[in-house]
Design an enzyme around this catalytic site. Sequence first.
Site, PDB file in Angstrom:
ATOM      1  N   GLU A 255       0.871  -1.188   0.000  1.00 50.81           N
ATOM      2  CA  GLU A 255       0.000   0.000   0.000  1.00 50.81           C
ATOM      3  C   GLU A 255       0.901   1.228   0.000  1.00 50.81           C
ATOM      4  OE1 GLU A 255      -3.493   0.476   2.287  1.00 50.81           O
ATOM      5  OE2 GLU A 255      -4.096  -1.617   2.087  1.00 50.81           O
TER       6      GLU A 255
ATOM      7  N   ASP B 225      -9.739  -0.044  -2.217  1.00 49.73           N
ATOM      8  CA  ASP B 225      -9.127   0.739  -1.151  1.00 49.73           C
ATOM      9  C   ASP B 225     -10.150   1.753  -0.660  1.00 49.73           C
ATOM     10  OD1 ASP B 225      -6.734   0.923   0.403  1.00 49.73           O
ATOM     11  OD2 ASP B 225      -6.499   2.941  -0.384  1.00 49.73           O
TER      12      ASP B 225
ATOM     13  N   ASP C 160     -18.210   1.133  10.469  1.00 52.10           N
ATOM     14  CA  ASP C 160     -19.661   1.180  10.281  1.00 52.10           C
ATOM     15  C   ASP C 160     -20.465   1.547  11.538  1.00 52.10           C
ATOM     16  OD1 ASP C 160     -19.621   0.723   7.559  1.00 52.10           O
ATOM     17  OD2 ASP C 160     -19.920  -1.448   7.717  1.00 52.10           O
TER      18      ASP C 160
ATOM     19  N   HIS D  91     -20.456   4.122  -0.270  1.00 51.90           N
ATOM     20  CA  HIS D  91     -19.282   4.411  -1.094  1.00 51.90           C
ATOM     21  C   HIS D  91     -18.917   3.191  -1.953  1.00 51.90           C
ATOM     22  CE1 HIS D  91     -18.376   2.411   2.568  1.00 51.90           C
ATOM     23  NE2 HIS D  91     -17.065   2.408   2.439  1.00 51.90           N
TER      24      HIS D  91
HETATM   25  P1  ITT Z   1      -7.616  -4.897   2.549  1.00 53.13           P
HETATM   26  O1  ITT Z   1      -6.610  -3.770   2.464  1.00 53.13           O
HETATM   27  O2  ITT Z   1      -7.007  -6.233   2.779  1.00 53.13           O
HETATM   28  O3  ITT Z   1      -8.590  -4.890   1.403  1.00 53.13           O
HETATM   29  P2  ITT Z   1      -8.589  -3.391   4.820  1.00 53.13           P
HETATM   30  O4  ITT Z   1      -9.749  -3.625   5.744  1.00 53.13           O
HETATM   31  O5  ITT Z   1      -7.262  -3.075   5.416  1.00 53.13           O
HETATM   32  O6  ITT Z   1      -8.529  -4.664   3.848  1.00 53.13           O
HETATM   33  P3  ITT Z   1      -8.660  -0.761   3.551  1.00 53.13           P
HETATM   34  O7  ITT Z   1      -7.227  -0.493   3.710  1.00 53.13           O
HETATM   35  O8  ITT Z   1      -9.311  -0.362   2.279  1.00 53.13           O
HETATM   36  O9  ITT Z   1      -8.991  -2.294   3.776  1.00 53.13           O
HETATM   37  O10 ITT Z   1      -9.547  -0.195   4.705  1.00 53.13           O
HETATM   38  C1  ITT Z   1      -9.349   1.013   5.282  1.00 53.13           C
HETATM   39  C2  ITT Z   1     -10.037   1.082   6.601  1.00 53.13           C
HETATM   40  O11 ITT Z   1     -11.354   1.541   6.399  1.00 53.13           O
HETATM   41  C3  ITT Z   1     -10.136  -0.225   7.391  1.00 53.13           C
HETATM   42  O12 ITT Z   1      -9.942   0.106   8.741  1.00 53.13           O
HETATM   43  C4  ITT Z   1     -11.537  -0.699   7.124  1.00 53.13           C
HETATM   44  O13 ITT Z   1     -12.066  -1.439   8.211  1.00 53.13           O
HETATM   45  C5  ITT Z   1     -12.267   0.614   6.935  1.00 53.13           C
HETATM   46  N1  ITT Z   1     -13.365   0.467   5.982  1.00 53.13           N
HETATM   47  C6  ITT Z   1     -13.258   0.194   4.655  1.00 53.13           C
HETATM   48  N2  ITT Z   1     -14.467   0.084   4.106  1.00 53.13           N
HETATM   49  C7  ITT Z   1     -15.359   0.289   5.102  1.00 53.13           C
HETATM   50  C8  ITT Z   1     -16.759   0.276   5.175  1.00 53.13           C
HETATM   51  O14 ITT Z   1     -17.504  -0.003   4.122  1.00 53.13           O
HETATM   52  N3  ITT Z   1     -17.329   0.522   6.341  1.00 53.13           N
HETATM   53  C9  ITT Z   1     -16.599   0.776   7.443  1.00 53.13           C
HETATM   54  N4  ITT Z   1     -15.277   0.796   7.475  1.00 53.13           N
HETATM   55  C10 ITT Z   1     -14.648   0.545   6.312  1.00 53.13           C
END
Ligand code: ITT
Length: 179
Positions: A33, A64, A141, A164
């Site tokens: 990342e 992401d 969430d 989103h």
């Molecule tokens: P990957 O990178 O393995 O896909 P991750 O959970 O680390 O999984 P991100 O880096 O995209 O994914 O996530 C960024 C943060 O935002 C992470 O703490 C997620 O739990 C949160 N997040 C992402 N999408 C979300 C959603 O729809 N609702 C609530 N929190 C979310």
Amino acid sequence: MMIRFVTGNEGKVREACDYLTDEVRQIEYDYTEIQHDDLAEIALHGAREAFEETGGEDPVVVDDAGLFIDAVGGFPGPYSAYVEDTLGVERVWQFAKQEENRRAHFRCVVAYFDGETAETFSGAVPGTLVAPRGDGGFGYDPIFEHEGKTMAEMTTEEKNAISHRGRALAKFADWLAER
Ligand code: ITT
């Protein structure tokens, strides 16, 4: 066609399956990342790397996402996963509740790469930070309220309809269908 969804987060895959008619398989490759304020750059870099390093022929998708708090210039934004792991969601709320302006956004970028074509699709949703409620969804969430419900109080279908990720996935699904 099969789509390889590169993530360690099952919640993302669950939401994606509601949009895509193609078979979706989760693969847990830990792509780099990069540090960037644009989620699209991070996701696209990850998709290219995952495609090259996992040696498959099927296209890959990287998602992401992040929480952007208006009162503090969009923090934690691209660092949302780090902040969830270190501070935790409850303490993000403790921090946010000291602000008069509790507005925030979730943003999501879905990046697709099949070895030739690279494309990104984005979506955002506005909300208000509140004390944690509900046990659905994942991540931030429980503290993100949109039109009276936190995203953790919504079913996957309800969340997808306004979220989103749902918005980004809908654009991605339309684009795939036209190819
Ligand atoms: P990957 O990178 O393995 O896909 P991750 O959970 O680390 O999984 P991100 O880096 O995209 O994914 O996530 C960024 C943060 O935002 C992470 O703490 C997620 O739990 C949160 N997040 C992402 N999408 C979300 C959603 O729809 N609702 C609530 N929190 C979310």
